[in-house]
Write an enzyme that holds these catalytic residues in place. Structure first.
Site, PDB file in Angstrom:
ATOM      1  N   GLU A 320       0.807  -1.221   0.000  1.00  0.00           N
ATOM      2  CA  GLU A 320       0.000   0.000   0.000  1.00  0.00           C
ATOM      3  C   GLU A 320       0.841   1.273   0.000  1.00  0.00           C
ATOM      4  OE1 GLU A 320      -2.827  -0.236   3.210  1.00  0.00           O
ATOM      5  OE2 GLU A 320      -3.130  -2.377   2.899  1.00  0.00           O
ATOM      6  N   GLY A 321       2.094   1.189  -0.418  1.00  0.00           N
ATOM      7  CA  GLY A 321       2.968   2.357  -0.446  1.00  0.00           C
ATOM      8  C   GLY A 321       3.713   2.595   0.852  1.00  0.00           C
TER       9      GLY A 321
END
Length: 368
Positions: A320-321
């Site tokens: 998710e980054g």
């Protein structure tokens, strides 16, 4: 649309700027090599910005592409098929790791729904208005996208990159919010690297047990059979075994390279998209930085093929980054050090303007 056209659009970084950055580094008071990889990052930023000294990296945006993958219906993920919108909602509500870290650093987070499989009314319009289709096809038996949808998704990513570059963004932290995305990513990497399914299949951000892993391997193996005949056309490859979010991310990465906008990659999904981009335009990876080791074998394979060495290895697998965002302070530190450290004083440089050591006392002038 032919992704190979990007090869002519992406310019090689000015070698003169890189050389000037290296020469400046040699003149700094801190000995060369004493700052380790920070030196290398400073020179990379100089080349990306075409600037010596490096400009501050202050205007940073987090961009997350979201989508569901039909292959998740085979129970190859720890999350239920079609549930990626819950990941999006967690970010919007500030309850996910990337949201907490971004809030801590005061960074905006932009979410692009390229292919979520949910009612658009469940999410804000600014998230869902870009959607290419509702969910991507089951890549083991059908194409992820039609040719038209693949082009639409790539152009979506390009448009987002242009918006970021035009708004003055200094650097992008890139991530994904997907269910089934690591299966599609593993298939892309296996196809482009010529490896078997078992070599690239990992456990995903939410760890899976051995039985699920075997189902995932089988899905990658079947999808790989469908991918190999279309390896000569990167757009067709994305349509066959990619997905709307992966195609959009590929377009985003390539257009960022065109616009000279640096990007920090996160995990296996962004690495797989970067590998597709590198196949289309071999100079593109010069604008990208691998933020972290995700533990996914397909990510390691892709980064090795692109000669990108991750900055961090902290065992962060959430995706998710998050890992890319954790690497950001390291990049910002490199920029600050490259720009603000003083250069070594030359012989006699510590003398005053009149040539004396202290300005007056040693030449007999009392100053009175």
């Amino acid at each position: 649309m032919n992704l190979d056209d990007f090869s002519d659009l992406i310019e090689r970084p000015d070698s003169g700027v890189r050389r000037e950055a290296e020469e400046r580094r040699e003149r700094l008071a801190v000995p060369p090599g004493a700052l380790g990889r920070l030196d290398e990052l400073g020179e990379w930023l100089s080349a990306a910005q075409s600037a010596v000294p490096v400009r501050p990296v202050d205007n940073v945006h987090v961009v997350l592409f979201a989508g569901d993958h039909g292959v998740a219906g085979l129970d190859v993920s720890a999350r239920p098929a079609g549930s990626a919108h819950l990941l999006v909602r967690a970010v919007l509500d500030g309850e996910s790791p990337v949201a907490v870290l971004a809030r801590r650093q005061g960074l905006p987070v932009r979410i692009i729904d390229a292919g979520l499989d949910c009612d658009p009314a469940l999410l804000p319009d600014e998230v869902v208005r870009h959607r290419v289709r509702r969910g991507s096809g089951r890549i083991d038996i059908e194409d992820a996208l039609t040719a038209e949808e693949a082009e639409q998704a790539v152009r979506l990513g390009m448009a987002i990159a242009d918006e970021e570059a035009d708004s003055g963004t200094d650097l992008v932290v890139l991530g994904d919010l997907s269910v089934g995305g690591t299966t599609a990513a593993a298939t892309l990497v296996a196809a482009l690297c010529g490896t078997d399914a078992s070599v690239v299949t990992g456990r995903g951000g939410a760890a899976i047990d051995d039985l699920v892993w075997m189902r995932k391997c089988a899905a990658v193996r079947d999808a790989l059979r469908r991918a190999r005949p279309v390896l000569g056309d990167q757009m067709e490859l994305l349509a066959t075994v990619g997905g709307a979010d992966l195609a959009a991310m590929t377009g985003f990465l390539l257009q960022c390279a065109v616009r000279r906008l640096p990007v920090i990659l996160d995990g296996v999904v962004s690495a797989a998209c970067a590998l597709v981009g590198q196949r289309a335009a071999f100079r593109a990876p010069e604008s990208w930085l691998a933020g972290q080791v995700s533990g996914e074998p397909a990510q390691a394979k892709a980064l090795d093929r692109m000669a990108l060495t991750p900055l961090l290895d902290h065992g962060v697998t959430v995706g998710e980054g998050t890992g890319a965002l954790l690497a950001l302070p390291f990049v910002q530190a490199a920029a600050a050090l490259a720009a603000e450290l003083p250069e070594r004083a030359e012989d006699g440089a510590d003398k005053s303007a009149d040539g004396s050591a202290d300005g007056s006392a040693e030449n007999g002038d009392s100053g009175e």
